[in-house]
Motif scaffolding. Sequence first.
Motif: not given
Length: 297
Positions: A83-112
């Motif tokens: 979700w973008f902005g305040p919790d749409p269900k009013g459950l006091q969850r973080p603004n803008h969702g939860f993926v910006r407040n958690n760790l992601w994992t790396v699956t690939a890196t490539t380069t030229t």
Amino acid sequence: MDIDQLNISYGIQDRVSFETGNGGFPFIHIQNQSASALISLYGGQILSFKPADEKDDMLFLSKKAIYNDGEAIRGGIPVCWPWFGPDPKGLQRPNHGFVRNNLWTVTATTTTDTETKISLRFTENHKKEKTWKQPFTLTLEFSIASTLSIKLITENTGEQPFSITQAFHTYFNVGDINRVQVLGLEGCAYFDKLDQGKKKMQTGIVMIGEEVDRIYEDIRNHLTLNDPTNNRRIEIVSENCRTGVVWNPWQKAIIDLDAQDYQRFVCVETGNIAFDLVQVPPSGKNSFLTSYKILRG
């Protein structure tokens, strides 16, 4: 995350390296002939992007940014999902969702020599918040070259449809907010969040001389940020994005911004925001992409 193992598995000599950054979060340093960049695995958030021929970073990152688990990093390009902005269900969850407040994992890196690609993943197993029940997999793809491109792919791995809003919450580094122009929103309707959400029409180009917080409908897929103080324009090209946001807090006190920082950044955001709900069916996917390119003059 084990930094040594990340370097063994995904590091690329002279191009991609991992190190422990602020707050103990794992950071990815990218360097090629076209550009340099810095990505935090916390939030899947790019914090810096600078083409090789540019003196100044394209992105603003607050010197007072907070690097704590559970809090968002102020600057760069945070990912807002599901979700973008305040919790749409009013459950006091973080603004803008939860993926910006958690760790992601790396699956690939490539380069030229001139382009480096980084792929990150986030699933329901990563999140700490328990109220989002739908199974999913997110893929975040970065292309670091003379142009920065970011693609977010949502996959519904469950048996029920779900709806999302989403955005790239881009903080642009600018020379003087009073001279900045955002082109391409002329004639678009917007909701003014500083005036009780009233719907208004954009007349002329967007200029900023006070606090601004607007959600634009049915935006064009090509916007331009004109930054005459830095003698540059930034082209913002999006795909599968119908809404946008222009935001600057002006002199409003914000704990992780210096008092004068409002003069040095503007947020121009692309995505599917507010009423622009995206439904993802079982076994279905949704993706949106935004690219950013600096032009001189």
